[in-house]
Motif scaffolding. Sequence first.
Motif, PDB file in Angstrom:
ATOM      1  N   ALA A   1     -11.486  24.549   1.760  1.00 16.67           N
ATOM      2  CA  ALA A   1     -10.480  25.617   1.730  1.00 16.67           C
ATOM      3  C   ALA A   1     -11.057  26.882   1.110  1.00 16.67           C
ATOM      4  CB  ALA A   1      -9.244  25.155   0.953  1.00 16.67           C
ATOM      5  N   ARG A   2     -11.844  26.738   0.052  1.00 11.59           N
ATOM      6  CA  ARG A   2     -12.460  27.915  -0.582  1.00 11.59           C
ATOM      7  C   ARG A   2     -13.446  28.584   0.368  1.00 11.59           C
ATOM      8  NH1 ARG A   2     -12.399  29.056  -6.234  1.00 11.59           N
ATOM      9  NH2 ARG A   2     -10.898  27.729  -7.290  1.00 11.59           N
ATOM     10  N   LEU A   3     -14.251  27.779   1.065  1.00 10.42           N
ATOM     11  CA  LEU A   3     -15.201  28.352   2.029  1.00 10.42           C
ATOM     12  C   LEU A   3     -14.457  29.142   3.105  1.00 10.42           C
ATOM     13  CD1 LEU A   3     -17.740  25.433   2.535  1.00 10.42           C
ATOM     14  CD2 LEU A   3     -18.207  27.678   1.520  1.00 10.42           C
ATOM     15  N   GLU A   4     -13.400  28.588   3.631  1.00  7.18           N
ATOM     16  CA  GLU A   4     -12.629  29.275   4.668  1.00  7.18           C
ATOM     17  C   GLU A   4     -12.036  30.574   4.131  1.00  7.18           C
ATOM     18  OE1 GLU A   4      -9.907  26.261   6.019  1.00  7.18           O
ATOM     19  OE2 GLU A   4     -11.516  25.117   6.984  1.00  7.18           O
ATOM     20  N   ARG A   5     -11.523  30.545   2.884  1.00 11.83           N
ATOM     21  CA  ARG A   5     -10.966  31.758   2.275  1.00 11.83           C
ATOM     22  C   ARG A   5     -12.056  32.799   2.056  1.00 11.83           C
ATOM     23  NH1 ARG A   5     -11.011  33.359  -2.741  1.00 11.83           N
ATOM     24  NH2 ARG A   5     -11.400  31.305  -3.628  1.00 11.83           N
ATOM     25  N   LEU A   6     -13.225  32.372   1.583  1.00 12.89           N
ATOM     26  CA  LEU A   6     -14.331  33.305   1.347  1.00 12.89           C
ATOM     27  C   LEU A   6     -14.818  33.920   2.662  1.00 12.89           C
ATOM     28  CD1 LEU A   6     -16.222  31.289  -1.396  1.00 12.89           C
ATOM     29  CD2 LEU A   6     -15.079  33.499  -1.713  1.00 12.89           C
TER      30      LEU A   6
END
Length: 146
Positions: free
Chosen positions: A40-45
């Motif tokens: 989820a963090r990778l997608e947000r970044l």
Amino acid sequence: MTPQLDDTDRALIAALQSNARLPVADLARSLGLARTTVQARLERLERSGAIVGYTLRLGEAARAPLHATALVNIELRAGPAVLARLRSLPAVQVVHTTSGRFDLLVQIAAQTTQELDETLDRIGETRGVKGSESLIHLSTKIDRRD
């Protein structure tokens, strides 16, 4: 929109800068997070533009052996034409505009001294270039590029 990065985001980015091929499960394990949290963090970044892509960094054996910097002065309003010419030269890797004595800082990577010499000649003969000074890189003492 400028993304707000926390310590976990920065740790995730640092791990990817070291090895962008790490699987999400390995990243999660090294950061002490759940795999779904890391994903989820990778997608947000990526959505926010903090991460714009994944790339390959060449090792010493695969890099061009010769590097130089050309400091270039150009005529007023000649920028677009000079940049077009620089873009057409395969050995030209990066071009920065600068403040101070020179207008452009041109980074060059070449396989041979002949290729380097020809590239410097092509830069010097470009219409709109008033003058240039070249610096051949001898050794790298510090390299913190991402």
